[in-house]
Write an enzyme that holds these catalytic residues in place. Structure first.
Site, PDB file in Angstrom:
ATOM      1  N   ARG A 239      -7.507   5.988 -49.230  1.00  0.00           N
ATOM      2  CA  ARG A 239      -7.954   4.968 -49.092  1.00  0.00           C
ATOM      3  C   ARG A 239      -9.655   5.215 -48.343  1.00  0.00           C
ATOM      4  NH1 ARG A 239      -9.992   6.485 -45.000  1.00  0.00           N
ATOM      5  NH2 ARG A 239      -9.171   6.737 -43.221  1.00  0.00           N
TER       6      ARG A 239
ATOM      7  N   HIS B 126     -12.820   2.146 -35.972  1.00  0.00           N
ATOM      8  CA  HIS B 126     -11.818   2.468 -34.737  1.00  0.00           C
ATOM      9  C   HIS B 126     -11.526   0.893 -33.997  1.00  0.00           C
ATOM     10  CE1 HIS B 126     -12.094   6.661 -33.989  1.00  0.00           C
ATOM     11  NE2 HIS B 126     -12.952   6.550 -34.751  1.00  0.00           N
TER      12      HIS B 126
ATOM     13  N   ASP C 160      -8.964  -0.641 -35.236  1.00  0.00           N
ATOM     14  CA  ASP C 160      -7.474  -0.923 -35.797  1.00  0.00           C
ATOM     15  C   ASP C 160      -6.814  -0.428 -34.477  1.00  0.00           C
ATOM     16  OD1 ASP C 160      -7.541   1.953 -35.695  1.00  0.00           O
ATOM     17  OD2 ASP C 160      -6.471   2.295 -37.727  1.00  0.00           O
TER      18      ASP C 160
ATOM     19  N   GLY D 190     -10.132  16.821 -46.677  1.00  0.00           N
ATOM     20  CA  GLY D 190     -11.329  16.996 -45.870  1.00  0.00           C
ATOM     21  C   GLY D 190     -12.455  15.837 -46.058  1.00  0.00           C
TER      22      GLY D 190
ATOM     23  N   SER E  62      -7.803   9.964 -46.286  1.00  0.00           N
ATOM     24  CA  SER E  62      -6.289   9.544 -45.489  1.00  0.00           C
ATOM     25  C   SER E  62      -5.277  10.151 -46.710  1.00  0.00           C
ATOM     26  CB  SER E  62      -6.170   8.089 -45.646  1.00  0.00           C
ATOM     27  OG  SER E  62      -5.263   8.242 -44.412  1.00  0.00           O
ATOM     28  N   SER E  63      -5.183  11.649 -46.801  1.00  0.00           N
ATOM     29  CA  SER E  63      -4.199  12.256 -47.674  1.00  0.00           C
ATOM     30  C   SER E  63      -3.032  12.097 -46.884  1.00  0.00           C
ATOM     31  CB  SER E  63      -4.218  13.536 -48.051  1.00  0.00           C
ATOM     32  OG  SER E  63      -4.795  14.092 -46.930  1.00  0.00           O
TER      33      SER E  63
ATOM     34  N   ASP F 238      -4.726   3.206 -42.234  1.00  0.00           N
ATOM     35  CA  ASP F 238      -4.609   4.207 -43.065  1.00  0.00           C
ATOM     36  C   ASP F 238      -3.366   3.916 -44.143  1.00  0.00           C
ATOM     37  OD1 ASP F 238      -6.639   5.306 -42.301  1.00  0.00           O
ATOM     38  OD2 ASP F 238      -5.711   7.022 -41.199  1.00  0.00           O
TER      39      ASP F 238
ATOM     40  N   TYR G  68     -10.790  12.129 -31.250  1.00  0.00           N
ATOM     41  CA  TYR G  68     -10.037  10.874 -31.523  1.00  0.00           C
ATOM     42  C   TYR G  68      -9.426  10.275 -30.618  1.00  0.00           C
ATOM     43  CZ  TYR G  68      -7.792   7.412 -34.514  1.00  0.00           C
ATOM     44  OH  TYR G  68      -7.258   6.420 -34.951  1.00  0.00           O
TER      45      TYR G  68
HETATM   46  C1  GLA Z   1      -8.652   7.235 -38.766  1.00  0.00           C
HETATM   47  C2  GLA Z   1      -7.191   6.589 -38.219  1.00  0.00           C
HETATM   48  C3  GLA Z   1      -7.445   5.076 -38.604  1.00  0.00           C
HETATM   49  C4  GLA Z   1      -8.793   4.589 -37.789  1.00  0.00           C
HETATM   50  C5  GLA Z   1      -9.883   5.386 -38.434  1.00  0.00           C
HETATM   51  C6  GLA Z   1     -11.227   4.863 -37.642  1.00  0.00           C
HETATM   52  O1  GLA Z   1      -8.911   7.223 -40.035  1.00  0.00           O
HETATM   53  O2  GLA Z   1      -6.276   7.273 -38.977  1.00  0.00           O
HETATM   54  O3  GLA Z   1      -6.195   4.759 -38.002  1.00  0.00           O
HETATM   55  O4  GLA Z   1      -8.780   4.608 -36.538  1.00  0.00           O
HETATM   56  O5  GLA Z   1      -9.975   6.720 -38.233  1.00  0.00           O
HETATM   57  O6  GLA Z   1     -11.631   3.480 -37.973  1.00  0.00           O
END
Ligand code: GLA
Length: 379
Positions: A26, A33, A35, A122, A126-127, A172, A221
């Protein structure tokens, strides 16, 4: 890819798979940040992702293989410990297996498993969510269970939060599950509630992957997650989504400088997501682009999860013809920048941005022209 994974499965396990699934990566479109703060976010499923093939075994063994590692790993079904080192990619399917009972679903005992991916690593695409959703679908199909999409998404998030150990929100997994070609996925993370927003035909996505990654990215994070929860507490709300921009402004003197900045970013960003939905409905991609760039500036100065490399790319892209807007995408602290462009933006312009980057940083970013794709499915 379906033929490719079937052939690889045969080569590795000496028989045909019983089930093949796919789940996409995705792009985080806007809503940085937001979610895990209960806010809203827009993302796009892309036409690249992870494919998983499985077949049942009767001896209780689980035999994993992925084209990323190239070695078979055999575990007894009773092994539920987190893997470390080279085999740590198995934590994604293992996390999914461990999550299933929490949703009153049954995990398969023994099976042969293969995963392949065409997602660049990288790049913040979102793999991990893609492998979680593809694995979840495969395990459930293998045991004849058919969960709804929302359950599948929640299983993936549960695996990530509780087994892999990342306190991520639902962006994600939600986008990988609910993606739709030529649409963005809108998530109201409190419900959660999932919706799709049509994407104007002339919208074009480019990803510039810097291949940079802050050494402490996971810790950072988690630190931002913690800071947001502390800011919410200081504001007297359970999640930052419940605070308005005015409330945050009024509490400025009561909050630590960092808490104020994090909270301001989140509440402003949630407002930008709503504005982006409205601008998309009108087909006003210039307005959307301004919101994307404003989102990046807020990440840069308030949430402080950008880097000089990402800022440089956004500066260059913002000054380039046919670019509507650009921003870091995903968790930040390195990774990739996405640009929303008109179809007139092409490879020559993208290469010019990469040239300028290479001159300054001595390495070239990877350039990917992305297309949107559909959500997780059994093939
Ligand atoms: C990463 C996390 C998501 C989200 C983003 C930032 O991708 O996996 O859940 O928090 O960072 O928006």
């Amino acid at each position: 890819m379906k033929q490719k994974i079937a052939a690889l499965f045969n080569q590795v396990h000496g028989r045909a798979p019983a089930v093949i699934t796919r789940a996409p990566g995705r792009i985080e479109f806007i809503g940085n940040h937001t979610d895990y703060n209960g806010g809203t976010v827009l993302g796009a499923a892309i036409d690249r992702g992870v494919w998983v093939a499985v077949a049942p075994r009767t001896d209780g063994l689980r035999v994993f293989y992925s084209d990323m590692m190239g070695e078979k790993v055999t575990l007894a079904a009773s092994v539920t410990a987190k893997q470390t080192g080279e085999t740590s990619w198995i934590n994604y399917p293992l996390g999914v297996l461990a999550a299933l009972p929490a949703f009153q679903l049954k995990a398969p005992e023994g099976f042969d498993y293969v995963a392949i991916s065409d997602l660049p690593t990288g790049a913040g695409l979102s793999s991990s969510a893609a492998i979680e959703l593809a694995s979840g679908l495969a395990f459930l199909a293998l045991t004849g269970q058919q969960p709804d999409r929302e359950t599948l998404v929640k299983i993936g998030k549960h695996a990530e939060n509780n087994f892999v150990g990342v306190p991520c929100g639902i962006l994600d997994q939600g986008v990988s599950g609910f993606g739709q070609k030529a649409h963005l996925v809108f998530i109201d993370c409190r419900g959660p509630r999932f919706d799709t927003v049509p994407l104007p035909e002339s919208a074009s996505f480019w990803i510039f992957n810097t291949h940079t990654k802050h050494a402490l990215v996971d810790g950072l994070y988690a630190a931002r997650h913690r800071e947001c929860m502390e800011a919410a507490k200081a504001l007297g709300v359970s999640l930052l989504v419940e605070a308005t921009p005015e409330q945050v402004e009024a509490a400025k003197s009561r909050l630590s400088p960092d808490a104020f900045k994090r909270a301001k970013h989140v509440v402003d960003e949630i407002a930008r997501v709503a504005q982006a939905v409205a601008a998309l409905e009108k087909g006003d991609l210039d307005a959307v682009g301004h919101l994307l760039t404003a989102s990046h500036r807020s990440s840069q100065h308030l949430f402080e999860n950008s880097t000089p490399e990402l800022d440089f790319l956004v500066d260059q892209l913002s000054a380039t013809l046919n670019v509507h807007g650009a921003r870091l995408t995903g968790g930040g602290f390195g990774g990739a920048v996405m640009a929303l462009t008109s179809p007139a933006f092409g490879d020559a312009q993208a290469q010019a941005v990469a040239d300028a980057y290479a001159k300054k940083f001595g390495a070239r970013p990877d350039i990917l022209h992305m297309r949107t794709g559909d959500g997780a499915e059994q093939l």
